[in-house]
Design an enzyme around this catalytic site. Structure first.
Site, PDB file in Angstrom:
ATOM      1  N   HIS A  64       0.917  -1.298   0.014  1.00 42.09           N
ATOM      2  CA  HIS A  64       0.044  -0.059  -0.027  1.00 42.09           C
ATOM      3  C   HIS A  64       0.825   1.265   0.080  1.00 42.09           C
ATOM      4  O   HIS A  64       1.619   1.411   1.015  1.00 42.09           O
ATOM      5  CB  HIS A  64      -0.845   0.088   1.118  1.00 42.09           C
ATOM      6  CG  HIS A  64      -1.527   1.388   1.326  1.00 42.09           C
ATOM      7  ND1 HIS A  64      -2.567   1.667   0.167  1.00 42.09           N
ATOM      8  CD2 HIS A  64      -1.955   2.204   2.184  1.00 42.09           C
ATOM      9  CE1 HIS A  64      -3.264   2.956   0.621  1.00 42.09           C
ATOM     10  NE2 HIS A  64      -2.601   3.101   1.772  1.00 42.09           N
ATOM     11  N   ASP A  66       1.083   5.160  -0.374  1.00 44.93           N
ATOM     12  CA  ASP A  66       0.319   6.361  -0.316  1.00 44.93           C
ATOM     13  C   ASP A  66       1.197   7.418  -1.292  1.00 44.93           C
ATOM     14  O   ASP A  66       2.427   7.431  -1.039  1.00 44.93           O
ATOM     15  CB  ASP A  66       0.339   7.059   0.986  1.00 44.93           C
ATOM     16  CG  ASP A  66      -0.567   6.136   2.030  1.00 44.93           C
ATOM     17  OD1 ASP A  66      -1.674   6.137   1.781  1.00 44.93           O
ATOM     18  OD2 ASP A  66       0.076   5.742   3.023  1.00 44.93           O
ATOM     19  N   ASP A 188      -7.773   1.798   2.059  1.00 44.66           N
ATOM     20  CA  ASP A 188      -7.356   2.790   3.010  1.00 44.66           C
ATOM     21  C   ASP A 188      -8.302   3.831   3.093  1.00 44.66           C
ATOM     22  O   ASP A 188      -8.324   4.401   4.372  1.00 44.66           O
ATOM     23  CB  ASP A 188      -5.990   3.036   2.743  1.00 44.66           C
ATOM     24  CG  ASP A 188      -5.442   3.850   3.929  1.00 44.66           C
ATOM     25  OD1 ASP A 188      -5.883   3.555   4.947  1.00 44.66           O
ATOM     26  OD2 ASP A 188      -4.406   4.626   3.871  1.00 44.66           O
ATOM     27  N   HIS A 438      -6.277   9.778  -0.893  1.00 43.65           N
ATOM     28  CA  HIS A 438      -6.948   9.888   0.329  1.00 43.65           C
ATOM     29  C   HIS A 438      -5.997  10.355   1.466  1.00 43.65           C
ATOM     30  O   HIS A 438      -6.642  10.409   2.696  1.00 43.65           O
ATOM     31  CB  HIS A 438      -7.355   8.310   0.953  1.00 43.65           C
ATOM     32  CG  HIS A 438      -6.197   7.516   0.776  1.00 43.65           C
ATOM     33  ND1 HIS A 438      -5.981   6.571  -0.355  1.00 43.65           N
ATOM     34  CD2 HIS A 438      -5.692   7.008   1.632  1.00 43.65           C
ATOM     35  CE1 HIS A 438      -4.817   5.650   0.170  1.00 43.65           C
ATOM     36  NE2 HIS A 438      -4.589   6.155   1.586  1.00 43.65           N
TER      37      HIS A 438
END
Length: 997
Positions: A64, A66, A188, A438
């Site tokens: 994951h 970001d 997420d 996000h």
């Protein structure tokens, strides 16, 4: 080349009209991807076999990544600033590819195209071929595939569609059909919007998986085995157009406890040498089987999924894969001893395929997943408002980008390279795409990362300014330098402050005419304004308010503002000339008494003479009047020392210490300006809170321009500032919000449609995201509030609507960002000042959408103003529209952007729900050949929403809901190839082959 996205179209469409075939003339003699398509075993064909009589455990290796959070996008990619967080995406991709080559059984999924695009551009041709082979064999699979994994609460649907299109286009052009994701992957985001699910369905995804779910909702779903469901994500689109299978992952996006084998993990590796004392295979297998058995009890089939990865993991992929290989081997070896568990490398799409093969019926959901709480006092509703200045800048940037895209098309090739140099829209597109992440527009990043997002948007706009200047030079026929004034909201524009004669070009990105108020900082006392026909325009000069002088500080020095209203044609511009008068009247005077009434021919606004606050609002056309009291309050943010919980308010979490907010002032000091153009009452509530109540002469809405900050913290209290509208409307504890700017959802206090709520936070637990509008109503009256950015809000009391405007907090909320939300800047070292607008309209509920939908659209896509110094060249084309006629009120031109040299991407949307309007909730037919004034449309073909598949080739899994009959989506024949019909809430996407007339 864009047409690489489509394979062998001519063979499939033998009977296409000449118009359709023209679009591909000379392109498809050798379709890109034809060679690889025959040998590719990607997608569902690449899935490992499962065992029908066993519990199949799908291990999904993933990372994951970001696109900015604790570090900037660049820092994350390169592995810089590891003192903040150890993370380097380039090394993750290097390592994963190396390890995939060592074992053909291994699988890996990748999500964020923004990172993969960077990495891909740096690879040798040999490495690119190797990666293509991995993709073609399904060993490396892309899921989601947008430029980022977007936030769902604070993003506008138009920007989400753009960022998804950008990411998916790159994957399509690079890898062909094997690069197309089958699954949406939002593991997420902090709550999930219904409109996002609708968009994913229309983009062709077979399913969606996410990780974060309200703790009460999860408990109920685990008990009832409803962690996998069918989400009906529209109350208007005919099922299954917006139906999306949705799966809730068992551990968020983390591995099961004890099974993390990254270099950032502390779990022991599998030690499988029996000659060593620390041999642990038996223990590992036993623990794993216990976890698998426990997980299987709360899911519906004999297939379960485990996410084997987490934040920025797989930088040393050998650690993960070496242990996963062993785990699969040793667990499956137990089958000879009677074990009924089968473990395999898998992907979300392979897991989804097995759920589809199960041919079950699934629980149906029609609401959304807001608000999200991970514990009784931990509601993630603060980020609906966090960093309100960044949220506004993102929204303005989206408007500027759409104007840039449109003018690139309308101005022709000279837009990109013209008199003012080389401009481009791509830089802005990438910056806007990253901003949808996000931890970007959500406001949940560190301060230096927020600054970086803003810097990227500013750089993108600079590149677009060159393009816009080139385009307007081509369209107007004049090459005068264009000035951009991006700080007009605080009365700063050096040109208008100093020039005695200048012109204003007003470009309208909407496909309908717009009337828009303009307020320009000036130092003269009287001006003449003329429109494109040379007619005099009513204008007034008013003094700059003290609040504006305070907020702009040393950035500008105008003492007055020139106010007038402009009218701009659809998808076009008009020009206004402004000249200083030597003998004109003085500026309008300000009065310190508050009038009891301000009104125009549409609205009447009354004030309480004792408090100087709003007291009522009337619609003079419909003869409606409601009581309307408005004021400002602040919630005392929890510092973590509350009796019930140690949870403080922070960037994510909203946790007030009391259910009763503090009123800032029960009265307002006022100053009044009344002119023929507008009337305004300037209100001061405190040194850090002021407002202008403004009513323009021809407006059907009332403007509340609020200015809040710097929030005082010398009392050591964090503050969360709201404005509250208390009305006489009988709301029965209900109010309504939009979902990502599109469909409207009903909200009810202390209620969730799918489970019995035990409310523990009466304020934060009743807050919802407001992306563009919210309203309260009863049988007679509807009060709609249109916002200029995403904000959080609720209806805590009957007849009341509150909206959070600004937050300044002194404690971190322990969700990873590791710093309090305490924004300052070089201009505002004592705390950020934020200014914004709320637009209020009062209507009958049956007709309110006819007002608030166009109004919200106009705020999202506001006119773009550019300025030129001096008088106008007599050869200037002063007015222009890119359309032959305005589109009907129900139709919005969502996208017009250059796709390649000879083609443009066009999206048209019906912007009304089926129940909203007797007048506008009807199908509308548009003729594409009669749409544009300067473009000849030579060919057309329809795509899916994300423009990465032909519409007629888009097939998705069918799913059976538990509660109703399986619907059939009727196919409707168009009147002709050029005429397209839009039904309520439909968005239709077209690739047009065009030439300039």
């Amino acid at each position: 080349m864009i047409f690489s996205l489509f394979s062998n179209m001519a063979a499939r469409h033998e009977c296409l009209s000449v118009g359709l075939l023209l679009i591909f003339s000379g392109v498809l003699s050798f379709p890109v991807g034809q060679d690889t398509k025959q040998s590719a075993t990607c997608g569902y064909e690449s899935c490992h076999a499962t065992k029908p009589n066993m519990l199949n455990v799908h291990l999904v290796p993933h990372t994951h990544d970001d696109v900015g959070w604790l570090k900037t996008v660049d820092q994350y990619y390169y592995g810089d600033r590891n003192d903040i967080q150890h993370a380097g995406v380039q090394y993750i991709l290097d390592s994963v590819v190396d390890q995939l080559l060592k074992n053909p059984d291994r699988r890996f999924i990748y999500v964020e195209t923004a990172f993969f695009y960077r990495w891909w551009k740096q690879q040798s041709s040999g490495m690119q071929q190797t990666v293509k082979q991995l993709v073609n064999e399904g060993r490396l699979e892309f899921v989601n595939g947008g430029w980022c994994m977007s936030d769902e609460a604070t993003t506008h649907y138009s920007a989400v569609i753009d960022q998804m299109t950008m990411g998916l286009r790159f994957l399509n052009e690079t890898f062909g059909p094997c690069g197309r994701p089958r699954v949406a992957w939002h593991i997420d985001p902090f709550g999930h919007a219904r409109e996002h699910a609708s968009m994913f369905a229309q983009m062709g995804y077979d399913g969606l998986f996410f990780g974060r779910l309200d703790y009460q909702d999860r408990d109920r779903r685990m008990k009832d085995k409803e962690q996998e469901l069918l989400w009906r994500a529209s109350d208007t689109l005919t099922p299954p157009m917006a139906d999306l299978f949705t799966g809730i992952l068992p551990n968020g996006y983390n591995p099961p406890e004890g099974f993390c084998w990254d270099q950032s993990c502390s779990d022991p590796p599998i030690r499988d040498d029996p000659d060593l004392e620390d041999y642990n295979v038996d223990d590992v297998v036993k623990r794993f089987l216990a976890i698998a058995s426990s997980q299987a009890k709360v899911y519906k089939t004999n297939h379960i999924i485990m996410t084997m990865g987490s934040d920025f993991q797989y930088e040393n992929a050998n650690l993960w894969y070496k242990n996963l290989d062993k785990l699969i081997h040793y667990v499956n070896a137990q089958q000879t001893n009677g074990s009924r568990v089968n473990v395999l490398y898998s992907t979300p799409s392979c897991y989804l395929q097995e759920l589809h093969r199960a041919n079950l019926s699934w629980a149906l959901k029609t609401d959304d997943f807001f608000p999200y709480a991970d514990n009784a006092h931990h509601f993630w509703t603060g980020y609906f408002t966090s960093r309100p200045a960044l949220k506004r800048y993102e929204r303005i940037s989206n408007s500027n980008l759409q104007a840039c895209n449109q003018l690139e098309v309308l101005g022709g090739p000279g837009s990109r390279r013209g008199l003012f140099g080389e401009g481009d829209s791509q830089t802005m597109k990438k910056a806007m795409a990253v901003a949808q992440h996000h931890d970007a527009v959500s406001g949940t990043e560190k301060q230096h990362v927020a600054n970086d997002y803003a810097r990227k948007l500013a750089n993108g706009w600079q590149r677009c300014q060159v393009l816009v200047s080139n385009s307007l030079a081509a369209l107007t026929g004049v090459s005068a330098e264009r000035i951009y004034c991006d700080n007009l909201n605080i009365s700063v524009c050096p040109l208008t402050e100093s020039s005695k004669k200048f012109s204003v070009n007003v470009y309208n990105p909407l496909a309908r005419p717009v009337t828009w108020p303009v307020s320009l900082p000036v130092n003269g006392s009287a001006y003449t304004v003329s429109d494109a026909q040379g007619k005099s325009v009513d204008c007034q000069v008013v003094p700059v308010s003290q609040a504006t002088q305070n907020v702009r500080r040393s950035q500008g020095f105008a003492i007055n503002e020139l106010v007038f209203q402009v009218q701009a044609p659809p998808l076009g511009y008009t020009t206004y000339s402004v000249s200083l008068r030597q003998d004109g009247p003085p500026p309008a005077a300000t009065h310190h008494r508050t009038p009891t009434v301000i009104q125009n021919k549409f609205l009447k606004v009354t004030f309480d003479p004792d408090t100087n606050l709003l007291s009522s609002l009337s619609n003079l056309e419909t003869k409606q009047t409601i009581k309307l009291a408005q004021n400002f309050y602040w919630y005392n943010a929890s510092d973590g020392n509350n009796v019930d919980s140690k949870q403080p308010s922070g960037a994510y979490i909203f946790r007030p210490n009391s259910s009763t907010p503090f009123i800032i002032s029960r009265t307002a000091k006022t100053e009044t300006v009344q002119t023929s153009v507008m009337q305004e009452v300037r209100q001061w509530f405190a040194p850090w809170v002021s407002q202008v109540v403004r009513l323009y002469t021809d407006s059907r809405d009332l403007e509340l321009e609020w200015t809040v900050g710097p929030l005082p913290i010398d009392d050591n209290l964090g503050k969360e500032v709201i404005t509250r509208l208390d009305t006489s409307i009988k709301t029965s504890e209900m109010f309504y919000t939009d979902s990502n700017g599109r469909e409207v959802l009903q909200r009810k206090k202390d209620f969730r449609p799918t489970w019995h709520l035990k409310q523990s936070e009466p304020i934060a637990g009743n807050y919802y995201p407001i992306n563009s509008r919210a309203f309260i109503k009863d049988d007679e009256d509807q009060l709609t509030v249109v916002t200029d950015r995403s904000q959080g809000g609720g209806s805590i009391q009957n007849g009341s609507l509150e909206i959070m405007l600004h937050r300044r907090l002194l404690y971190d909320d322990v969700r990873g960002v590791a710093e309090p939300l305490n924004e300052t800047s070089s201009i505002f070292p004592d705390g950020l000042v934020v200014r914004g607008r709320l637009l209020l309209s009062l209507d009958r509920p049956s007709t309110a959408a006819d007002t608030h939908r166009p109004l919200a659209e106009q705020v999202v896509l506001q006119p773009l103003l550019t300025f030129t110094d001096g008088g106008l060249n007599p050869n200037t084309q002063l007015e222009f529209s890119g359309l032959q006629a305005a589109l009907p009120p129900a139709v919005h031109l969502l996208t017009l952007t250059q796709w390649d040299k000879d083609s443009v991407l066009l999206r048209l949307e019906h912007q009304f729900q089926s129940w909203e309007s007797k007048l506008n909730s009807q199908p509308v037919t548009i003729n594409l050949q009669k749409l544009f004034s300067t473009l000849d449309v030579l060919g057309v073909s329809e795509l899916n929403l994300s423009a990465n598949q032909w519409k007629d080739e888009m097939t998705r899994f069918d799913w059976t809901p538990q509660t109703d009959q399986k619907p059939l989506l009727k196919m409707v024949r168009e009147p002709s190839v050029w005429e397209v019909t839009l039904r309520p809430m439909e968005i239709r996407t077209f690739l047009l082959r065009v030439s300039l007339k």
